[in-house]
Design an enzyme around this catalytic site. Sequence first.
Site, PDB file in Angstrom:
ATOM      1  N   THR A  13      -3.675   3.200  24.676  1.00 22.19           N
ATOM      2  CA  THR A  13      -2.427   3.061  25.427  1.00 22.19           C
ATOM      3  C   THR A  13      -1.262   2.662  24.518  1.00 22.19           C
ATOM      4  OG1 THR A  13      -3.073   0.809  26.038  1.00 22.19           O
ATOM      5  CG2 THR A  13      -3.536   2.559  27.632  1.00 22.19           C
ATOM      6  N   MET A  91     -10.961  -2.764  17.379  1.00 24.21           N
ATOM      7  CA  MET A  91     -11.827  -3.845  17.835  1.00 24.21           C
ATOM      8  C   MET A  91     -12.767  -4.388  16.761  1.00 24.21           C
ATOM      9  SD  MET A  91     -10.665  -4.265  20.791  1.00 24.21           S
ATOM     10  CE  MET A  91     -11.844  -5.465  21.399  1.00 24.21           C
ATOM     11  N   HIS A 110      -0.628  -8.301  19.802  1.00 23.59           N
ATOM     12  CA  HIS A 110      -1.555  -9.202  20.483  1.00 23.59           C
ATOM     13  C   HIS A 110      -0.981  -9.542  21.854  1.00 23.59           C
ATOM     14  CE1 HIS A 110      -4.667 -12.242  20.916  1.00 23.59           C
ATOM     15  NE2 HIS A 110      -3.742 -13.080  21.352  1.00 23.59           N
TER      16      HIS A 110
END
Length: 210
Positions: A13, A91, A110
Site C-alpha cells: 500500500t 518485514m 513507521h
Amino acid sequence: MIRIAVLVSGGGTNLQALIDAQNRGELKNGVLAAVLSSRPDAYALERAAQAGIPGYVVARKEYASNREMTCALVAKLRELDIGLVVLAGFMHILTEEMVQAYPNAILNVHPALIPSFCGAGYYGLHVHEAALAYGVKVTGATVHFVNEEPDGGPIVLQKAVEIREDDTPESLQRRVMEQAEWQILPRAVSLFCEGRLSVEGRAVKISEGA
C-alpha cells in the site's frame, strides 16, 4: 535523477502511494527504478508490474541468515545503481551492511509518532494495539532515516492523527495510512531526491526548495 528502490514484503500500500505520487509528478528529481520483495507472492510485485517498474525477489527463505540476505540485497541495489532505498512494509531486520552501504540514504515509514510505540516488536497492527491500550489521544506516522537501531534513525517527517473513542486497531491502522503514511512518505522521498535533507546529529534539516 535519483534512482529509487522500494523494499517490500506484502501488499504494497505504501508502494502504491509512491507510484501514485510519481504519476502526479510529485517525486521531484527521483524515479521509482525497482521493487525488491522478500517474498515471491507479495502483491506489491503485481503493483510494480502494473506500473511498469521492474520487480525482483530476494527471498528470505533462500538465505541462512538476515546478514546473508542483506548482503544479497546490497549487491542487487548496487547492480541497479540505486541512490535511495525505501522500506515500505519490509518485514525483515536488515544488518549493518545495508546501513554502511547507504548511510542516510534509507527511508522507513513507521505507523506511530516515534519515539512512541517503536522498536523491536512494534510492527503492523501491534503498533496500533499498543497505542489504544496505552490510551494516547494522538498517534500518527513517522518517516525516518534507517540506522543500526530499529526505528532509531533521525526523523525526517511526522504527521499526527487523532484517535477516536470507537477506534479498533484495524480502523486506526487504516486512518493512519490514509491521513499520514501515504502523505509523508512520498514527501520525504521527494525532499531527499531534491537534495533538501541534511542530517546534523539526531536532527534532520530541510532546506528551502528552488
